[in-house]
Design a protein around this motif. Structure first.
Motif, short mmCIF file in Angstrom:
data_model
loop_
_atom_site.label_atom_id
_atom_site.label_comp_id
_atom_site.label_asym_id
_atom_site.label_seq_id
_atom_site.Cartn_x
_atom_site.Cartn_y
_atom_site.Cartn_z
N SER A 157 0.84 -1.20 0.00
CA SER A 157 0.00 0.00 0.00
C SER A 157 0.87 1.25 0.00
CB SER A 157 -0.95 -0.03 1.20
OG SER A 157 -1.82 1.07 1.15
N GLU B 246 0.79 -2.96 -8.79
CA GLU B 246 -0.62 -3.22 -8.49
C GLU B 246 -1.45 -1.97 -8.78
OE1 GLU B 246 -0.76 -6.33 -4.85
OE2 GLU B 246 -0.21 -4.31 -4.28
N ASN C 272 -4.22 -1.14 -7.43
CA ASN C 272 -4.86 -0.66 -6.21
C ASN C 272 -4.12 -1.15 -4.98
OD1 ASN C 272 -7.23 0.97 -6.49
ND2 ASN C 272 -8.19 -0.77 -7.54
N ASP D 142 -10.53 6.85 -0.99
CA ASP D 142 -9.08 6.73 -0.79
C ASP D 142 -8.55 7.73 0.25
OD1 ASP D 142 -6.32 6.62 -1.09
OD2 ASP D 142 -6.39 6.60 -3.29
#
Ligand code: PEP
Ligand code: MG
Length: 323
Positions: A90, A102, A104, A216
């Motif tokens: 992340s 990635e 997301n 987000d």
């Protein structure tokens, strides 16, 4: 600001109705630890261990980590410290890890998902924590647990590491508690057996809110669009409070909202008894809690919800101004 609240340092966060709230601090580096004594925090409710990995150019060695964790526990002088295992992926990318392409990453291969799929680093980290805590209690919590099976698997990894240390004849912690971070809405709907099995649960509000509203937390255009005191989000929080209470499982709330005074008061009025926040927020939050009656606030929140408010913030703010 720290100075302004120093007279409160040794006083409890006790509201006028008698409810006591435990105020803990979030930390992640050795440099944070003097704040533990200065802020008057009751302990560390979230020690983000990934920061030790992020400031290095290679994976730290087990012995290095064990030494750091032992120093953290020493600095806490007997106050509880909850170590969260690595939450990488992340927004937290290790410089020495192959970047995952990635679309997301916040919903991608991160946190406990990495720990369970590639257990080498998790095992090493758990061993370091166990060694650092030899002869004293150890609290570990796993990040981003999305279902009961992930909690069970992570817990098993810790139990295996403990059994391994015992087999080697090493001293082990005097007690071990294993918690889960509730950061995805799915975990709020896990079976009762999960709530009973977890030694404690901590709501990671930063992630939980972004996934609940599908907004987000890093996107400036949407990150403040939905209020933490929105009635739908509070209904989710209440459901978690209720399920933990029924299971007799300790619940805390970490994440930035715990350090925002009005949000903290509202969480406390709904029944959260442990809040973990940045050290600078402990004084202001304690100051406010000591001034109010949380039962009265609860009635104000319920009335606003009964009136069909989208968020209870205006009602809470207006009530607070009258105190
Ligand atoms: C959270 O998500 O609320 C949390 C405390 O974890 P982090 O901010 O490190 O993702
Ligand atoms: Mg999180």
């Amino acid at each position: 600001a720290q100075q302004r609240y120093s007279s409160l340092r040794n006083l409890p966060a006790e509201a006028k109705c008698g409810s006591r709230i435990s105020l803990l601090m979030n930390a992640g580096l050795m440099a944070d630890l003097p704040s533990l004594v200065n802020s008057g925090a009751d302990g560390v409710g979230l020690f983000r261990t990934e920061l030790q990995f992020l400031v290095r150019t290679r994976v730290p060695r087990r012995s290095e980590l064990a030494a750091i964790y032992a120093r953290v526990m020493d600095a806490a002088q007997g106050r509880p410290v909850i170590f969260r295992t690595l939450d990488i992926g992340s927004d937290k990318v290790l410089p020495y890890m192959k970047p995952q392409d990635e679309p997301n990453p916040a919903m991608g291969w991160r946190a406990i998902r990495v720990g369970l799929d590639k257990p080498g680093v998790l095992r090493m980290q758990l061993q370091a924590l166990i060694r650092a805590a030899a002869g004293r209690p150890l609290s570990v919590m796993f990040p981003f647990i999305a279902n009961a099976a992930e909690y069970t698997a992570a817990r098993k990894a810790l139990e295996c590491a403990l059994a391994h240390e015992t087999a080697l004849g090493r001293a082990t912690p005097t007690a071990v508690e294993v918690g889960a971070m509730l950061e995805t809405p799915s975990l709020a709907f896990a079976p009762n057996s999960f709530f009973e099995a977890a030694d404690f649960i901590s709501i990671g509000g930063n992630d939980l809110k972004q996934f609940f509203f599908a907004a987000d937390r890093e996107n400036e255009r949407v990150r403040r669009r939905y209020d933490t005191l929105d009635v739908s989000y509070l209904a989710l929080i209440e459901q978690i409070i209720d399920r933990c209470a029924r299971a007799g499982t300790r619940l805390s709330f970490c994440g930035e909202d715990a350090g925002r005074p009005i949000d903290a008061l509202t969480l406390a009025a709904l029944g959260i008894r442990i809040l973990s926040m940045r050290p600078a927020s402990i004084g202001p939050v304690k100051h406010l809690i000591r001034r109010v009656n949380l039962k009265d606030l609860r009635a104000v929140i319920d009335a606003a919800r009964g009136d069909g408010a989208q968020t209870v913030r205006p009602a809470v703010t207006a009530w607070l101004a009258r105190q």
